[in-house]
Scaffold this motif. Structure first.
Motif, PDB file in Angstrom:
ATOM      1  N   LYS A 111     106.010  67.924  89.153  1.00 43.35           N
ATOM      2  CA  LYS A 111     105.211  68.621  90.146  1.00 43.35           C
ATOM      3  C   LYS A 111     106.049  68.774  91.404  1.00 43.35           C
ATOM      4  O   LYS A 111     107.131  68.185  91.520  1.00 43.35           O
ATOM      5  N   GLU A 127      94.664  71.755  93.992  1.00 45.22           N
ATOM      6  CA  GLU A 127      95.530  72.554  94.861  1.00 45.22           C
ATOM      7  C   GLU A 127      96.841  72.887  94.166  1.00 45.22           C
ATOM      8  O   GLU A 127      97.316  74.031  94.221  1.00 45.22           O
ATOM      9  N   ASP A 128      97.427  71.908  93.493  1.00 48.31           N
ATOM     10  CA  ASP A 128      98.682  72.156  92.767  1.00 48.31           C
ATOM     11  C   ASP A 128      98.470  73.141  91.623  1.00 48.31           C
ATOM     12  O   ASP A 128      99.280  74.046  91.400  1.00 48.31           O
ATOM     13  N   ALA A 129      97.376  72.960  90.877  1.00 46.94           N
ATOM     14  CA  ALA A 129      97.129  73.809  89.710  1.00 46.94           C
ATOM     15  C   ALA A 129      96.862  75.248  90.108  1.00 46.94           C
ATOM     16  O   ALA A 129      97.188  76.180  89.356  1.00 46.94           O
ATOM     17  N   GLU A 130      96.269  75.462  91.273  1.00 48.29           N
ATOM     18  CA  GLU A 130      95.929  76.817  91.696  1.00 48.29           C
ATOM     19  C   GLU A 130      96.984  77.434  92.609  1.00 48.29           C
ATOM     20  O   GLU A 130      96.797  78.546  93.098  1.00 48.29           O
ATOM     21  N   ASP A 131      98.072  76.718  92.823  1.00 43.01           N
ATOM     22  CA  ASP A 131      99.149  77.260  93.649  1.00 43.01           C
ATOM     23  C   ASP A 131      99.769  78.477  92.967  1.00 43.01           C
ATOM     24  O   ASP A 131      99.942  78.500  91.741  1.00 43.01           O
ATOM     25  N   TYR A 181     106.964  74.566  88.102  1.00 44.21           N
ATOM     26  CA  TYR A 181     106.991  73.157  87.719  1.00 44.21           C
ATOM     27  C   TYR A 181     106.371  72.889  86.352  1.00 44.21           C
ATOM     28  O   TYR A 181     106.834  72.014  85.626  1.00 44.21           O
ATOM     29  N   ARG A 183      98.659  73.327  83.266  1.00 44.22           N
ATOM     30  CA  ARG A 183      97.742  73.794  84.314  1.00 44.22           C
ATOM     31  C   ARG A 183      96.289  73.665  83.860  1.00 44.22           C
ATOM     32  O   ARG A 183      95.424  73.234  84.635  1.00 44.22           O
ATOM     33  N   TYR A 235     102.698  79.430  92.769  1.00 46.21           N
ATOM     34  CA  TYR A 235     103.993  79.199  92.128  1.00 46.21           C
ATOM     35  C   TYR A 235     103.972  77.987  91.208  1.00 46.21           C
ATOM     36  O   TYR A 235     104.977  77.323  91.006  1.00 46.21           O
ATOM     37  N   TYR A 236     102.798  77.695  90.632  1.00 46.01           N
ATOM     38  CA  TYR A 236     102.682  76.511  89.780  1.00 46.01           C
ATOM     39  C   TYR A 236     103.674  76.538  88.624  1.00 46.01           C
ATOM     40  O   TYR A 236     104.194  75.517  88.183  1.00 46.01           O
ATOM     41  N   ASN A 237     103.963  77.772  88.096  1.00 46.05           N
ATOM     42  CA  ASN A 237     104.793  77.867  86.891  1.00 46.05           C
ATOM     43  C   ASN A 237     106.250  77.497  87.125  1.00 46.05           C
ATOM     44  O   ASN A 237     107.030  77.436  86.184  1.00 46.05           O
TER      45      ASN A 237
END
Length: 831
Positions: free
Chosen positions: A519, A552-556, A562, A568, A558-560
């Motif tokens: 992450k 918050e991380d999952a819906e960022d 990481y 996700r 640019y999640y892809n």
């Protein structure tokens, strides 16, 4: 030789036009500070200029107007960030020049041409251009997110792709003096200096200063441009000499011909009686005029002909290569070459003038560190690496893997097996026994690492090809997979389950997770999955992941970068699932943190007490810490009680706190063995702070006999775990006489804002400790220490103003002694 990257402002892709303007010529990279120019468009087409090697002819094109506006926005964003700019005036000047320059550009495209760099790799240029496009787009997403949120902390240097590894942070890169806040990257045509003017009068030439005052009256038949050392060749009546910009004839007109002092050398070629020699900048002969020909090479070398044979001189006139060759030497980029009689091959000498052999130029490639690669050619079907002393170090291999980018390692293939060559060691660090050696692309301390995933006979391991201490981090074992996570942390898979570890003996978890995913390294660096549950992995251990942070991380956007879509989905499912303890310990813990940050200690105490009594170990530690150190809540017995409960429940911070209790006798009797035990337990769980506490115990020598070696080793391990105590690292190296390392850490301490770091740098520069004595620098650092409220610097400044002859000032000495006394300091007897 630096491989160059070019940026142009052009009107038509793939077609050179007279109006095209070269904007930048830079080594190896597209500078990060200018990448916001390349934000719109981004398509691949043929280069406008480096287009002569089809099919390897691919460059990038971007829309210029949008890029210029984006860069303006970026620089305005940087300018308003408090505490970011080390020199606001220099930034403002660079911004004005840069934006003024860009406003004059009127062609529609920016063209990025990295042909020279692409040639370093066997991958087709179009594929490399696509990788560059993706990396630049990734970097611009980070920059745009920071600007959109007006949050400079989002410019995390470790997250940028393909940037200079020599910097630890974005702020360090931004403030690097040689970059001039981005302006240094802009290429501009050379313009003559305006401080002097060569002028003509009645057919003769003289020299004026910029105010028009005559420095040398018109007297020379020719007056050539000034070159290196501010010297210009002049001629009169067929004789040549040299004039300095000051107007002084520094070398008399006594030569039949004379040439410029080349940049990179303090010697120049002169001619007398049809023979050539070398003089230095004082005009003294360093190589007699006895050579039939003499030509400058790269750097401080010259190729010369004597008795019909060619050799090489250095700038002092010493013979580097005897005069026994048929043709002059040429510079090939980190190596030199000359002809071989009767053959197309060339004699190859490396940059240290050690003879390598006779090879076709197309087969010769400098690798760096003085190492030369000779590729297959007519007389050899294999590759060979030559050491800097000219000897063969590895031969008979089939391929150099160009998809890896290690600072020290080269991955070589021989048949179906792979080996690893260490450039600093000039030897094979791993023999040709491995089925694969894969670049983990790990970034450690914000720099590219030498961490390689090794595979052999169904086993896997991690080898660190470090320049100073190559070793195995994880020896070969029956791991199914190994993934780098962050710094020195890895995820290892065995029997279908994952563990997280720094080494085989230092694990953050057992093999218990069905999935581990990287992450963004904020509040941890990975997620670990166990069924529907998600845990946050950080340098201090694992804890149940906060659902709001997970969402918050999952819906960022640019999640892809990481993790993939499946990860996700699992994160979103966890984040939106009903909590098994609604309003429970996690909520209480978060409320306590919010209250503490707001300065409401009563509420923080209340929430942590509720969560701690429910068995939540982070709150146990927080509660213990308040009892240990927070004014109004001090209670030694309760601090010990909660630290002990948290430690027993496995919280590394509580283990460290319990060690402090045993060290200082808080809530219990002092006990050296138990203090060492609990600090050690916390350190084994990856807590760098505990390592530093162990270092302090061994330095202080109160609970155990003083042992500086052990103290330093623990502080170094604390640094490895991400908790460097730069001041103590510097001081211990200082005590052991390693002044170079001490200086390095003192600088780190100073740059981190430490007052003691500034003071220590002042001591180093004032006392000639491992670096030349520099009183102005010492004064500057002592004043910086005072600005950071460290009054001991008054005494050292008084010492300078009283004892240093060139800086003696009794008034200032007395002032600083008075200030020291006001601060309650004891004045040394030597005043």
């Amino acid at each position: 030789m630096s491989h160059r990257v070019y940026l142009y402002n052009v009107s038509t892709p793939s077609e050179a036009q007279d109006e095209d303007k070269m904007m930048m010529e830079w080594g190896y990279e597209m500078p990060l500070l200018l990448q916001p120019l390349l934000v719109d468009g981004g398509f691949i087409d043929g280069n406008n200029y480096n287009n002569h090697t089809e099919p390897d002819n691919a460059g990038l094109y971007y829309n210029a107007p949008a890029g210029i506006e984006n860069l303006k926005r970026f620089y305005e964003f940087l300018e308003k960030q408090e505490g970011l700019l080390a020199d606001k005036a220099a930034f403002a000047e660079a911004k004005t020049k840069l934006l003024g320059y860009l406003e004059k550009l009127d062609l529609p495209y920016f063209h990025l041409d990295a042909w020279d760099v692409f040639n370093m790799d066997d991958i087709p240029h179009a594929e490399q251009a696509e990788a560059w496009r993706a990396n630049i787009a990734h970097n611009n997403r980070i920059i745009t997110k920071a600007m959109d949120n007006d949050d400079i902390s989002l410019l995390r240097y470790s997250e940028f792709m393909d940037v200079n590894p020599g910097f630890a942070s974005f702020a360090e890169l931004l403030n690097y003096p040689n970059y001039e806040y981005g302006w240094a990257s802009i290429w501009e045509p050379y313009e003559d200096e305006t401080d002097v003017e060569i002028f003509e009068e009645n057919g003769l030439w003289g020299l004026k200063d910029k105010a028009g005052n005559v420095l040398l009256g018109p007297q020379f038949d020719e007056f050539y441009d000034f070159s290196s050392e501010d010297l210009a060749v002049v001629t009169r009546a067929g004789k040549y000499g040299y004039v300095h910009k000051s107007g002084k004839l520094v070398i008399p007109l006594e030569w039949d011909d004379a040439f410029d002092f080349e940049y990179g050398t303090t010697s120049a070629i002169v001619k007398r009686d049809d023979k050539f020699g070398l003089i230095n900048i004082e005009g003294r002969m360093v190589a007699p005029t006895e050579y039939e020909s003499l030509e400058a090479l790269d750097g401080p070398y010259f190729t010369a002909q004597k008795d019909s044979g060619w050799g090489v001189l250095d700038e002092s006139g010493s013979v580097i290569v005897p005069f026994e060759h048929e043709e002059p030497f040429k510079f090939g980029g980190e190596y030199y070459h000359t002809a071989v009689k009767g053959r197309k091959n060339r004699k190859i000498f490396n940059e240290y003038w050690n003879y390598i052999g006779d090879f076709p130029l197309a087969a010769v490639e400098p690798i760096g560190e003085g190492v030369i690669l000779v590729k297959p050619h007519k007389d050899a079907s294999h590759h060979t690496l030559y050491n800097k002393d000219g000897t063969v170090c590895v031969s008979g291999f089939d391929k150099l893997n160009r998809q890896t980018h290690f600072p020290n390692l080269l991955i070589l293939r021989k048949g179906k097996k792979h080996g690893a060559f260490g450039m600093r060691q000039e030897s094979l660090l791993l023999p040709f026994e491995y089925d694969a050696l894969i670049d983990l692309q790990a970034v450690v301390d914000s720099m590219s690492s030498n961490l390689v995933l090794a595979q052999k006979d169904g086993q896997k391991g991690v080898f660190n090809g470090d320049t100073d201490d190559p070793s195995w981090l994880f020896p070969l074992d029956d791991y199914e997979n190994i993934v780098w996570l962050y710094e020195h942390a890895f995820a290892l898979k065995r029997n279908g389950l994952w563990s997280i570890a720094y080494s085989p003996d230092k694990r953050l978890s057992d093999f218990e997770f069905d999935l581990v995913a990287q992450k963004a390294p904020v509040n941890g660096f990975a997620y670990a999955f166990k069924g529907p549950e998600v845990y946050m992995v950080g340098e201090h251990g694992l804890s149940r992941a906060d659902r709001a942070e997970v969402l918050e991380d999952a819906e960022d956007t640019y999640y892809n970068y990481y993790f993939d879509a499946d990860v996700r989905k699992r994160l979103i499912a966890y984040a939106k699932a009903d909590s098994p303890d609604p309003g429970g310990v996690e909520t209480l813990y978060n409320l306590s943190l919010e209250a503490y940050d707001a300065g409401d200690y009563e509420k923080a105490f209340y929430y942590d007490t509720l969560a701690a009594e429910k068995g939540y170990t982070p709150s146990m530690n927080n509660l213990a810490q308040m009892y240990y150190s927070q004014e109004g809540y001090l209670d030694d017995d309760k601090a010990f009680y909660w630290y002990e409960k948290g430690a027993a429940a496995g919280n590394p911070y509580a283990m460290n706190g319990l060690g402090c209790c045993y060290q200082h006798g808080v809530g219990t009797e002092p006990d050296a063995d138990k203090a060492l035990y609990w600090f050690g337990k916390a350190a084994d769980r990856g807590l760098g702070l505990a390592r530093n506490n162990l270092g302090a115990i061994y330095y202080e020598g109160q609970l155990v006999p003083q042992d500086l070696d052990k103290a330093l080793r623990h502080y170094e391990q604390g640094e490895e775990l991400g908790s460097p105590d730069y001041g103590w690292l510097g001081y211990l190296h200082d005590l052991k006489g390693n002044h170079e390392k001490a200086l390095h850490y003192y600088r780190q301490d100073y740059e981190a804002g430490s007052s003691v770091g500034a003071y220590n740098l002042g001591i180093v520069y004032s006392q000639d400790l491992g670096i030349a004595k520099n009183i102005p620098s010492a004064i500057a650092y002592f004043n910086a220490a005072l600005e950071r409220d460290y009054p001991h610097a008054h005494i050292e400044l008084a010492r300078i103003y009283r004892n240093e002859k060139d800086y003696a000032d009794e008034r200032l000495a007395k002032y600083h002694l008075e200030q020291a006394e006001k601060a309650g300091l004891d004045i040394p007897d030597d005043f």
